[in-house]
Design an enzyme around this catalytic site. Structure first.
Site, short mmCIF file in Angstrom:
data_model
loop_
_atom_site.label_atom_id
_atom_site.label_comp_id
_atom_site.label_asym_id
_atom_site.label_seq_id
_atom_site.Cartn_x
_atom_site.Cartn_y
_atom_site.Cartn_z
N GLY A 11 -51.83 -10.35 -43.87
CA GLY A 11 -52.00 -11.72 -43.35
C GLY A 11 -53.33 -11.99 -42.99
N ALA A 12 -54.22 -12.91 -43.58
CA ALA A 12 -55.52 -13.07 -43.15
C ALA A 12 -55.71 -14.59 -42.50
CB ALA A 12 -56.65 -12.85 -44.30
N THR A 133 -44.99 -14.10 -34.73
CA THR A 133 -43.97 -14.77 -33.91
C THR A 133 -42.46 -14.65 -34.69
OG1 THR A 133 -45.48 -16.06 -32.55
CG2 THR A 133 -43.17 -16.45 -32.33
N LEU A 229 -44.88 -23.32 -22.14
CA LEU A 229 -46.06 -24.14 -22.27
C LEU A 229 -45.84 -25.59 -22.56
CD1 LEU A 229 -48.43 -21.19 -23.49
CD2 LEU A 229 -48.62 -22.44 -21.17
N CYS A 278 -47.44 -23.64 -33.75
CA CYS A 278 -46.71 -22.74 -32.66
C CYS A 278 -45.57 -23.55 -32.05
CB CYS A 278 -47.30 -21.92 -32.11
SG CYS A 278 -48.30 -20.77 -32.71
P1 NAD Z 1 -51.22 -18.40 -41.43
O1 NAD Z 1 -50.21 -19.05 -42.66
O2 NAD Z 1 -52.63 -19.00 -41.34
O3 NAD Z 1 -51.49 -17.03 -42.26
C1 NAD Z 1 -50.63 -16.05 -42.83
C2 NAD Z 1 -51.09 -15.38 -44.17
O4 NAD Z 1 -50.35 -14.43 -44.45
C3 NAD Z 1 -51.26 -16.45 -45.24
O5 NAD Z 1 -52.83 -16.32 -45.54
C4 NAD Z 1 -50.47 -15.75 -46.10
O6 NAD Z 1 -51.14 -15.96 -47.51
C5 NAD Z 1 -50.35 -14.30 -45.97
N1 NAD Z 1 -49.06 -13.56 -46.30
C6 NAD Z 1 -48.03 -14.06 -46.35
N2 NAD Z 1 -47.12 -13.03 -46.97
C7 NAD Z 1 -47.78 -12.22 -47.49
C8 NAD Z 1 -47.57 -11.08 -48.01
N3 NAD Z 1 -46.33 -10.48 -48.04
N4 NAD Z 1 -48.56 -10.20 -48.28
C9 NAD Z 1 -49.95 -10.42 -48.09
N5 NAD Z 1 -50.16 -11.58 -47.31
C10 NAD Z 1 -49.20 -12.49 -46.94
O7 NAD Z 1 -50.46 -18.15 -40.19
P2 NAD Z 1 -51.01 -17.85 -38.83
O8 NAD Z 1 -51.06 -19.12 -38.13
O9 NAD Z 1 -52.09 -16.83 -38.88
O10 NAD Z 1 -49.61 -17.25 -38.08
C11 NAD Z 1 -49.20 -16.08 -38.12
C12 NAD Z 1 -48.08 -15.82 -37.28
O11 NAD Z 1 -48.72 -15.49 -36.06
C13 NAD Z 1 -46.85 -16.57 -37.57
O12 NAD Z 1 -45.72 -16.07 -37.12
C14 NAD Z 1 -47.30 -17.50 -36.06
O13 NAD Z 1 -46.18 -17.96 -35.54
C15 NAD Z 1 -48.09 -16.43 -35.13
N6 NAD Z 1 -48.84 -16.99 -34.17
C16 NAD Z 1 -49.73 -18.08 -34.52
C17 NAD Z 1 -50.44 -18.49 -33.66
C18 NAD Z 1 -51.67 -19.54 -34.08
O14 NAD Z 1 -52.31 -19.94 -33.14
N7 NAD Z 1 -51.60 -19.90 -35.22
C19 NAD Z 1 -50.80 -17.90 -32.39
C20 NAD Z 1 -49.89 -16.98 -32.05
C21 NAD Z 1 -48.78 -16.51 -32.93
C1 UDX Z 2 -50.29 -22.33 -28.38
C2 UDX Z 2 -50.30 -21.29 -27.29
O1 UDX Z 2 -51.04 -21.88 -26.20
C3 UDX Z 2 -50.71 -19.79 -27.50
O2 UDX Z 2 -50.56 -19.13 -26.29
C4 UDX Z 2 -49.98 -19.56 -28.75
O3 UDX Z 2 -50.38 -18.04 -29.10
C5 UDX Z 2 -49.93 -20.23 -29.78
O4 UDX Z 2 -49.54 -21.68 -29.39
P1 UDX Z 2 -52.20 -23.50 -29.69
O5 UDX Z 2 -51.01 -24.08 -30.23
O6 UDX Z 2 -53.24 -23.08 -30.61
O7 UDX Z 2 -51.78 -22.29 -28.87
O8 UDX Z 2 -52.96 -24.49 -28.72
P2 UDX Z 2 -52.65 -25.18 -27.31
O9 UDX Z 2 -54.03 -25.27 -26.59
O10 UDX Z 2 -51.51 -24.41 -26.63
O11 UDX Z 2 -52.29 -26.65 -27.61
C6 UDX Z 2 -51.14 -26.89 -28.30
C7 UDX Z 2 -50.84 -28.45 -28.44
O12 UDX Z 2 -50.84 -29.01 -27.08
C8 UDX Z 2 -52.31 -29.21 -28.81
O13 UDX Z 2 -51.84 -30.31 -29.57
C9 UDX Z 2 -52.95 -29.65 -27.55
O14 UDX Z 2 -53.56 -30.86 -27.69
C10 UDX Z 2 -51.63 -29.91 -26.73
N1 UDX Z 2 -51.83 -29.89 -25.19
C11 UDX Z 2 -52.17 -28.70 -24.61
C12 UDX Z 2 -51.83 -31.16 -24.52
O15 UDX Z 2 -51.36 -32.41 -24.84
N2 UDX Z 2 -52.01 -31.03 -23.35
C13 UDX Z 2 -52.23 -29.77 -22.45
O16 UDX Z 2 -52.41 -30.02 -21.23
C14 UDX Z 2 -52.39 -28.84 -23.24
#
Ligand code: NAD
Ligand code: UDX
Length: 471
Positions: A11-12, A133, A229, A278
């Site tokens: 997953g990139a 997650t 949060l 998220c």
């Molecule tokens: P994303 O959609 O940006 O990336 C996931 C990638 O996985 C995609 O590019 C997809 O093509 C690839 N993929 C899916 N199935 C695959 C397989 N079988 N083999 C190879 N590649 C595969 O998602 P993301 O935002 O990086 O989130 C990933 C996870 O991390 C989720 O569970 C999310 O809830 C969690 N997470 C996200 C954030 C965030 O800020 N985005 C923060 C903390 C946790």
């Molecule tokens: C969140 C969590 O913060 C992070 O720890 C987890 O890994 C992924 O989910 P993210 O969604 O990337 O991160 O951004 P975050 O800064 O938490 O903001 C989420 C949303 O809340 C945004 O739309 C932001 O604008 C809003 N926000 C944040 C508010 O409206 N008020 C605040 O005080 C803070």
């Protein structure tokens, strides 16, 4: 414990990319290969001019330093799995759209496919790390799949290592995490696998910040952190509605309560509603989990956090219509910002999508400007939000501007939907001159200096402040 010399990340995306790029940077002795089925994404990570698939401050610098040295991006998933001693599963886990738990439960299909892929191709023992997650006890399903499909002499140890980075500050968060959480089975093998991963982090994270717990606690802690949060934001947004009705000022209230060390000043900014991939997904996941555990009161409690967020977005759209003399039909609205927060090009669950959808249903004309979001993404999001409206029709009512100034020209109202710093520093006197009068401005992010803009002539409406009273 196993000495980790090769890591594979499946997953990139927003998490796998930055997380494992930072691991590669901080651990030059470990070969890190990030793989994905999406070729376009991998090509972008490999692009010679560093046009990376995601925008994140500081990321390009990390990739420039490590790519080709000990950081590689590839679509050859099988090979990377075979080589590695430790595999991160960092695939997407979106909310299910259909079937059992639709609208609430996490879609674990991608996690399962990645897990089966590992089981099918691995020829040696692996530590498999849940980075995505996931609902509580997913690690157990992963272990069952791995054990049922493994070859002789292949042992799989499963760890949970949820990611807490926030978009826009991902690199900073990864360089200096508040904590790294590792969950493992409390067996000698589980604890040893946990030590192997802890050793990787020890290359740059102080030991006392690496917390080791049981698997299920680790999985639940991730959902719990996001729920707490998001709950803070919904609480402050609920208070913002009271402020608007009573004449209090949410900024002053948040400041005052934040001084209480038990409450603390962070994450108390009222807004047009939280977005991002998220918060909503993870709370709904927690609601589903609560219901599955026959805890309807607990489920209702958390569900209200999401409902308050929907209410906040609706309330804001309504305030725009009310303020513009109860109709915005045919009026021009400039929407500044489309990303769900500043410093990212990510639009998942962005409040701007809902606002524009609402303005379109009132038949207003919208011009949108965002400094990072790709135009194609905006069209995709608007189409997805109104699936029954043909894109041609949407395009008759929405246009994408190349600058904030251009978006605001001839507008009846400006709506600030994302807190991009550059919007604070716009030439507001100039913008005022080019707008229809009265020139309305709606600050959904407590971003601009309302007093200063009012002096210029704007009719300013701010979240968490009453409309009728002077600012
Ligand atoms: P994303 O959609 O940006 O990336 C996931 C990638 O996985 C995609 O590019 C997809 O093509 C690839 N993929 C899916 N199935 C695959 C397989 N079988 N083999 C190879 N590649 C595969 O998602 P993301 O935002 O990086 O989130 C990933 C996870 O991390 C989720 O569970 C999310 O809830 C969690 N997470 C996200 C954030 C965030 O800020 N985005 C923060 C903390 C946790
Ligand atoms: C969140 C969590 O913060 C992070 O720890 C987890 O890994 C992924 O989910 P993210 O969604 O990337 O991160 O951004 P975050 O800064 O938490 O903001 C989420 C949303 O809340 C945004 O739309 C932001 O604008 C809003 N926000 C944040 C508010 O409206 N008020 C605040 O005080 C803070």
């Amino acid at each position: 414990p196993t000495k980790v010399t090769k890591i594979c990340c499946i997953g990139a995306g927003y998490v796998g990319g930055p997380t494992c790029a930072v691991i590669a940077l901080k651990c030059p002795h470990i070969k890190v290969t990030i793989v994905d089925l999406n070729k376009a994404r991998i090509d972008a990570w490999n692009s010679p001019d560093f046009k990376l698939p995601i925008y994140e401050p500081g990321l390009e610098d990390v990739v420039r330093k490590a790519r080709g040295r000990n950081l590689f991006f590839s679509t050859d998933v099988d090979k990377a799995i075979q080589e590695a001693e430790l595999i991160f599963v960092s695939v997407n886990t979106p909310t299910k759209k259909s079937g059992v738990g639709a609208g609430f439960a996490a879609d674990l299909n991608y996690v399962e496919l990645a897990t089966r892929n590992i089981a099918n191709v691995a020829t040696s023992s692996k530590i498999v790390v849940e980075k995505s997650t996931v609902p509580c006890r997913t690690a157990e399903s992963m272990r069952t799949i791995l054990e049922a499909n493994s070859k002789p002499n292949c042992r799989f140890d499963i760890l949970s290592n949820p990611e807490f980075l926030a978009e826009g500050t991902a690199i900073q968060d990864l360089f200096k995490p508040d904590r790294v959480l590792i969950g493992s089975l409390q067996t000698p093998e589980g604890i040893s696998a946990c030590e192997a991963l802890a050793e990787v982090y020890a290359n740059w994270v102080p030991k006392e910040r690496v917390l080791t717990v049981g698997l299920w606690s680790s999985e639940l802690s991730k959902l719990a952190a996001n729920a707490m949060l998001a709950q803070r934001i919904s609480s402050v947004n609920a208070l913002s509605a009271i402020c608007e009705a009573t004449g209090a000022n949410i900024d002053e209230v948040a400041h005052a309560i934040g001084y209480d060390t038990r409450i603390g000043p962070k994450f108390l900014k009222a807004s047009v509603g939280f977005g991002g991939s998220c918060f909503q997904k993870d709370i709904l996941n927690l609601v589903y989990l609560s219901e599955s555990c026959h805890l309807p009161e607990v489920a209702a409690y958390w569900r209200q956090v999401v409902e308050m967020n929907e209410y906040q977005k609706r309330r804001f759209s309504k305030r725009v219509v009310d303020t513009l003399f109860n109709t915005i039909t045919g009026k021009r609205i400039a929407v500044l910002g489309f990303a769900f927060k500043a410093d990212t090009g990510d639009t998942r669950e962005s409040a701007a999508i809902t606002l524009i959808k609402d303005f379109l249903s009132e038949r207003a004309f919208v011009k949108v400007f965002d400094p990072q979001v790709q135009h194609d993404q905006i069209w995709m999001d608007l189409q997805e939000a109104s699936p029954l409206v043909p894109l041609d029709h949407i395009k008759k009512h929405v246009s994408i501007s190349g600058s904030a100034l251009e978006a605001c020209k001839n507008a009846d109202a400006i709506v600030i939907a994302t807190e991009w710093k550059e919007f604070k520093e716009l030439d507001w006197e100039e913008i005022y001159k080019t707008m229809n009068k009265p020139a309305f401005l709606f600050d959904g992010r407590l971003l601009v200096d309302a007093a200063k803009l009012t002096k210029i002539g704007f009719k300013v409406t701010t979240i968490g402040r009453p409309s009728a009273l002077p600012v």
